[in-house]
Design a protein around this motif. Structure first.
Motif, short mmCIF file in Angstrom:
data_model
loop_
_atom_site.label_atom_id
_atom_site.label_comp_id
_atom_site.label_asym_id
_atom_site.label_seq_id
_atom_site.Cartn_x
_atom_site.Cartn_y
_atom_site.Cartn_z
N HIS A 139 0.70 4.31 -7.50
CA HIS A 139 0.31 3.50 -6.36
C HIS A 139 0.36 2.01 -6.65
O HIS A 139 0.52 1.19 -5.75
N LYS A 163 -1.42 8.60 2.65
CA LYS A 163 -2.67 9.27 2.32
C LYS A 163 -3.38 9.76 3.58
O LYS A 163 -3.92 10.87 3.63
N LYS A 180 -0.01 -0.74 2.00
CA LYS A 180 0.00 -0.24 3.37
C LYS A 180 0.69 1.12 3.45
O LYS A 180 0.22 2.04 4.13
N TYR A 206 1.04 3.27 1.04
CA TYR A 206 0.22 4.23 0.33
C TYR A 206 -0.90 4.76 1.23
O TYR A 206 -1.13 5.97 1.32
N LYS A 207 -1.58 3.85 1.92
CA LYS A 207 -2.67 4.26 2.80
C LYS A 207 -2.17 5.11 3.95
O LYS A 207 -2.83 6.07 4.36
#
Length: 485
Positions: free
Chosen positions: A143, A155, A149, A151-152
């Protein structure tokens, strides 16, 4: 889980219960379809939708809610003949067994068709989920080298999709269950065919027992389709604009077939007059109505018409009254011990709504609050004849924080408010005495909901929305696990 994700689950479900108000629910109200609901100890043992057998008086019926290849509801009828004539009694018995097996085969074919089609989606979706989970793990490990952004976003997407994995496993279990039914019916059909050719070569009693066993299991499977978990609510369908800002309207979920009368009650206190319209069409045009005068004024908007009587909360009391429309008399009255009244524990909108009576597939319920439960919601199952409490459940949800509530299949659903943006966000399951927080949008078309009740015959929510009488179609979802049968 978001509403779109729930809708994915419903589309994939082998046993999804999806009704369409404009093509099914609305016609049932005006008497254009053949919906039939039979009362038995305050419950709903049978629900028939669509095509009825040619001779219903000579048959028992089992219905499925699968869909055909074009997405239309397929309603399967199992109707073994009871009055066949034959000179040979054993031949007559064999024919009856064969007809039962053939009818069960038709039901299983409907289930299998839907199962196999949905299973293709399941396999594809499962691969995508597994792939996304692998990708997510890779992103999580690296990560620091990825944009925060992205990554979120990944997720969050994975958090939505991960709960689908165990659901997909249940779909595959359902597919195996249907396959098992198919194999058993094929074996029975083969044995019965040989028995016709070689009378006495097989044990008739054993074959009959096998047929009855499979028949009962298939009936149980079909009956489980009658209930499910709420996963979606349609947009509001405005039926009429009339009355004050507050009120209630309803139909009788136990009315005989063809009885589509509508009851209308304007206001929430100091009123005794109930209008009875002969049909939904008459209600929409304000024609052909009879006015009933109740012996006491009602309190709130939590009234319900059930099996020919109206149940209501007497104004400024915790008294529940059952008023019989045929005799125009009170057939039973009973105090709801410890229940708050006179705006002590009302819904968020007020209106003396301390006690809310409602009906679902299981019978009659009362939703209220007590000092003993610190003003939190109490759910009580009531006996429809004596009005005695059969069982009660205490929840942790403050009643004054609830906008409205309704029961479906033994689960109480609570809205977060009565004005502006509204959603169903809390559910208490009486079958397990557990609760959960959900997120199902409820369109508040006219900005003030003062009555919201579910009708199990129509599979719809009735609402009084700021002087408008509206309806909502509901989507129910249920997966039948193999260990349940």
């Amino acid at each position: 889980m978001s509403v779109p994700l729930l809708k994915i689950g419903v589309v994939l479900s082998t046993m999804a219960m999806i009704t369409n108000w404009m093509s099914q629910t609305l016609p049932s109200l005006v008497g254009l379809n053949t919906t039939k609901l039979t009362a038995a100890q305050g419950g709903y043992p049978d629900r028939s939708i669509g095509v009825l057998p040619a001779n219903p008086e000579e048959s028992w019926q089992v219905y499925s809610s699968a869909q055909d290849s074009e997405g239309r509801c397929v309603c399967t009828v199992v109707a073994p003949q009871q009055t066949m004539c034959s000179r040979d009694a054993r031949t007559k018995q064999l024919r009856q067994l064969l007809e039962k097996v053939q009818n069960m085969t038709q039901s299983i074919q409907v289930l299998d068709q839907r199962t196999q089609r949905d299973l293709q989606y399941v396999v594809k979706m499962e691969d995508q989920l597994r792939g996304l989970e692998t990708k997510f793990k890779q992103v999580e490990e690296n990560h620091k080298q990825n944009i925060a952004k992205q990554y979120k976003a990944i997720k969050a997407k994975m958090a939505e999709l991960r709960p689908l994995i165990p659901v997909l496993e249940e779909y595959k279990a359902d597919a195996r269950l249907v396959q098992q039914f198919k194999e058993e019916v094929q074996n029975l059909t083969a044995s019965l065919g040989l028995l016709q050719q070689e009378m006495g070569a097989y044990d008739y009693d054993d074959l009959h027992s096998r047929v009855v066993s499979l028949e009962e299991r298939l009936r149980a499977c079909m009956q489980k389709l009658a209930c499910g978990k709420l996963t979606g609510i349609s947009d509001a369908i405005t039926i009429k604009t009339s009355g004050s800002r507050f009120g209630s309207w309803m139909t009788d979920p136990l009315a005989p077939e063809g009885d589509t009368r509508v009851w209308y009650m304007d206001g929430y206190h100091n009123n005794r007059f109930v209008r009875e319209y002969k049909s939904l069409a008459d209600f929409m045009t304000s024609d052909n109505f009879t006015s009933h005068r109740l012996p006491h004024p009602w309190s709130g908007t939590g009234q319900v018409v059930y099996n020919g009587s109206i149940y209501f909360n007497k104004f400024q009391s915790n008294m529940i009254i059952k008023f019989d429309f045929k005799t125009s008399t009170i057939s039973k009255s009973q105090r709801l011990d410890n229940a708050g009244y006179s705006n002590t524990y009302h819904y968020a909108w007020g209106g003396h709504s301390d006690i809310d009576l409602m009906v679902d597939e299981g019978g009659l319920w009362a939703v209220y609050a007590t000092n003993q439960n610190a003003g939190n919601i109490v759910i009580s199952k009531l006996h429809p004849l004596t009005l005695h409490i059969i069982q009660s459940w205490t929840t942790n949800h403050p009643r004054r924080s609830a906008g409205e509530s309704f029961m479906i299949c033994g689960t109480l659903y609570v809205t977060n408010g009565y004005s502006g943006g509204t959603k169903v966000y809390y559910a208490y399951h009486t079958n397990s005495s557990t609760y959960e927080y959900i997120d199902i949008v409820l369109q508040n078309k006219y900005s003030h909901i003062s009555m919201l009740d579910y009708n199990p015959r129509d599979r719809a929510l009735y609402a009084w929305n700021n002087g408008h009488q509206v309806l909502y179609n509901v989507t129910l979802f249920h997966v039948i696990r193999s260990e349940q049968l």
